[in-house]
Design an enzyme around this catalytic site. Sequence first.
Site, PDB file in Angstrom:
ATOM      1  N   HIS B 116      14.375   4.172  -9.538  1.00 58.91           N
ATOM      2  CA  HIS B 116      15.538   4.038  -8.651  1.00 58.91           C
ATOM      3  C   HIS B 116      15.011   3.985  -7.224  1.00 58.91           C
ATOM      4  O   HIS B 116      13.947   4.541  -6.922  1.00 58.91           O
ATOM      5  CB  HIS B 116      16.419   5.275  -8.862  1.00 58.91           C
ATOM      6  CG  HIS B 116      17.721   5.275  -8.137  1.00 58.91           C
ATOM      7  ND1 HIS B 116      17.829   5.469  -6.772  1.00 58.91           N
ATOM      8  CD2 HIS B 116      18.997   5.141  -8.595  1.00 58.91           C
ATOM      9  CE1 HIS B 116      19.110   5.449  -6.425  1.00 58.91           C
ATOM     10  NE2 HIS B 116      19.840   5.245  -7.509  1.00 58.91           N
ATOM     11  N   ASP B 194      11.477  12.740 -11.015  1.00 59.36           N
ATOM     12  CA  ASP B 194      12.866  12.430 -10.656  1.00 59.36           C
ATOM     13  C   ASP B 194      13.692  12.704 -11.910  1.00 59.36           C
ATOM     14  O   ASP B 194      13.661  11.913 -12.857  1.00 59.36           O
ATOM     15  CB  ASP B 194      12.980  10.968 -10.208  1.00 59.36           C
ATOM     16  CG  ASP B 194      14.427  10.524 -10.002  1.00 59.36           C
ATOM     17  OD1 ASP B 194      14.644   9.370  -9.604  1.00 59.36           O
ATOM     18  OD2 ASP B 194      15.357  11.319 -10.271  1.00 59.36           O
ATOM     19  N   GLN B 197      18.413  11.511 -14.045  1.00 62.59           N
ATOM     20  CA  GLN B 197      19.039  11.011 -15.275  1.00 62.59           C
ATOM     21  C   GLN B 197      18.714  11.853 -16.493  1.00 62.59           C
ATOM     22  O   GLN B 197      19.277  11.631 -17.556  1.00 62.59           O
ATOM     23  CB  GLN B 197      18.613   9.559 -15.528  1.00 62.59           C
ATOM     24  CG  GLN B 197      19.108   8.580 -14.497  1.00 62.59           C
ATOM     25  CD  GLN B 197      20.623   8.429 -14.507  1.00 62.59           C
ATOM     26  OE1 GLN B 197      21.283   8.628 -15.533  1.00 62.59           O
ATOM     27  NE2 GLN B 197      21.193   8.093 -13.364  1.00 62.59           N
ATOM     28  N   LYS B 220      25.385  14.656 -11.584  1.00 63.88           N
ATOM     29  CA  LYS B 220      25.086  14.152 -12.935  1.00 63.88           C
ATOM     30  C   LYS B 220      25.103  15.287 -13.959  1.00 63.88           C
ATOM     31  O   LYS B 220      24.758  15.095 -15.125  1.00 63.88           O
ATOM     32  CB  LYS B 220      23.728  13.444 -12.957  1.00 63.88           C
ATOM     33  CG  LYS B 220      23.574  12.491 -11.770  1.00 63.88           C
ATOM     34  CD  LYS B 220      23.334  11.069 -12.165  1.00 63.88           C
ATOM     35  CE  LYS B 220      22.698  10.350 -10.972  1.00 63.88           C
ATOM     36  NZ  LYS B 220      23.352   9.196 -10.489  1.00 63.88           N
ATOM     37  N   CYS B 358      20.554   0.014  -8.057  1.00 64.12           N
ATOM     38  CA  CYS B 358      19.549   0.572  -7.129  1.00 64.12           C
ATOM     39  C   CYS B 358      18.154   0.544  -7.756  1.00 64.12           C
ATOM     40  O   CYS B 358      17.381   1.500  -7.632  1.00 64.12           O
ATOM     41  CB  CYS B 358      19.887   2.010  -6.729  1.00 64.12           C
ATOM     42  SG  CYS B 358      21.466   2.140  -5.895  1.00 64.12           S
TER      43      CYS B 358
END
Lengths: 155, 405
Positions: B116, B194, B197, B220, B358
């Site tokens: 991303h 990261d 997700q 999220k 993105c």
Amino acid sequence: MQLLDDLSGLSFDEAQDAIVREFESLGDVFGQYTYLVEISALLPAFTDEEKERATLVDKCQSQVWIHAEPLPASESADGQPRLSLGVESDTLIVRGVLLLMQALFQGRTLQEVEAAKVTFVDRTDLKDAFSDERLNGFLAIERTIKSLARTALEG
Amino acid sequence: MRREDFPILKEQVNGRQLVYLDNAATTQLPLQVIDAMRDHYLHDNANVHRGIHTLSERSTRNFEGARKTVQRYLNARRPEEIVFTSGTTDSLNTLARLLEPLMGEGNVIAVTALEHHANYVPWQQLCLRTGAMFEVIDLTPEGDVDLVRLNSLLEAGNVKLFSCAHVSNVLGTVSPVAEMARICHEAGALFCVDAAQSIRHESVDVQAIDCDFLAFSGHKTCAPTGIGVLYGRKETLETLRPVNFGGEMVDKVAQEGTTFEELPLRLEAGTPNYPGAIALGAALSYLEEIGRNDIAQREYQLLKYVEDGISRIPNLHVLGNPAKRAGCLSFTGEGLHPFDIAMLMDKRGIALRSGNQCAQPLLHGVYGIKNITRISPAFYNTEEEIDTCLETLEMVCALLRKALR
């Protein structure tokens, strides 16, 4: 499509009213967007050369190409310069909206183009196709049409 | 699963029952989190840390309690390893600025082609500022990170940091982050995850992964937007000089100089988003109460259901075929624009996401496409919703195909 035939000979505002009435008669919003997709097939595709010559209005997901030139003099009954508008998009829904805009602006004089205010998007469920950000893109399309028309018809 | 906790799922959109399948963009809030926020504002709200009065003490206790909840959720060793931010993007940008003094010519910062923009652009810009080299690790044809290429880059010896998405927000690729941490540390490189997700449906245990840094966003995890976390191993965070200055993060301020608070406050300048943090704590507790493994299993089941169903729709192509997929999948339809697909689906009440997600280096650079359509179920979705989505998708694609010139 009957609607597009019905628009010829009407003033800009009368033609817009006809578009709004047509969309209101289509019932639910899915039906209206399906209509846009169906009429999009009527718009002749730009060749790569035509895309090169056109002005690109590039807003987020959907690209729009616009080309303006004067109609041949023989096609202007009163001899006034009149607009020939070419429009194209890479998305079918916007292509459908552009077809309607082409039908509104095609054959208009510069005076008519400059006085025109496109309102059918706001007055129908089509405004939901354009978020605030995309509505700015839509206004950019209208501004680009007017600017190109000025260049094409004043010269 | 627990649909009754999410009132927004009953919403009507364009005359139809909402089918919300855009959870990779943001998840919905359960009543338990909405009530926690409401209770905070009804009973406890006051600025944290410096107040003596009762409401300030309540807010501070709940804010620091939320920090401990995050610590527990990530299995971090200490609460001072949990820094509240405004989200993953803020976490990674802050981390890039924190690490800036360590970077220079001759150093390499690496990311992957999956990333991303939030885990790509800050590192790229850091390299531009410092003269470090920015490397992007390729993917395999299936859409997994090319570990051979990563190993080869690490063996060259000058990688200072490798940062990678645990789960891709486009392909759903799940990367082997514990293995990546191991090979990074063997090569003397720092490793950042990261987890935007992955946080809801993967095992995100910072000790088991052994990452140096990790970032995620509250929105999220069924928490509101505007709150996120930067995890940092304490021994490393302590060596980093603050990059945001002001209230909350200082100890003594005078014209001659300023001393700073201990971790984590040293890295949290200004009034924190304490209501957001408290809501995040409530959200993570909610997920724990349902059962993180149960949520993970359910979300895998639903994604598999999507994947099986979409394979039966003609002329749709799912991007990537990674070894393990979680959270989302993205697809293209030959000649069909994702804008048209998503717009028509919306007119039937179905929320999908279209665009470049993105992730332009992935879509443009790897797959040579501009936009895709993405489906991302969460544990509160149902097979019936997915059936509705896929039936409508098939109809919409057929309708669009008829209009192609």
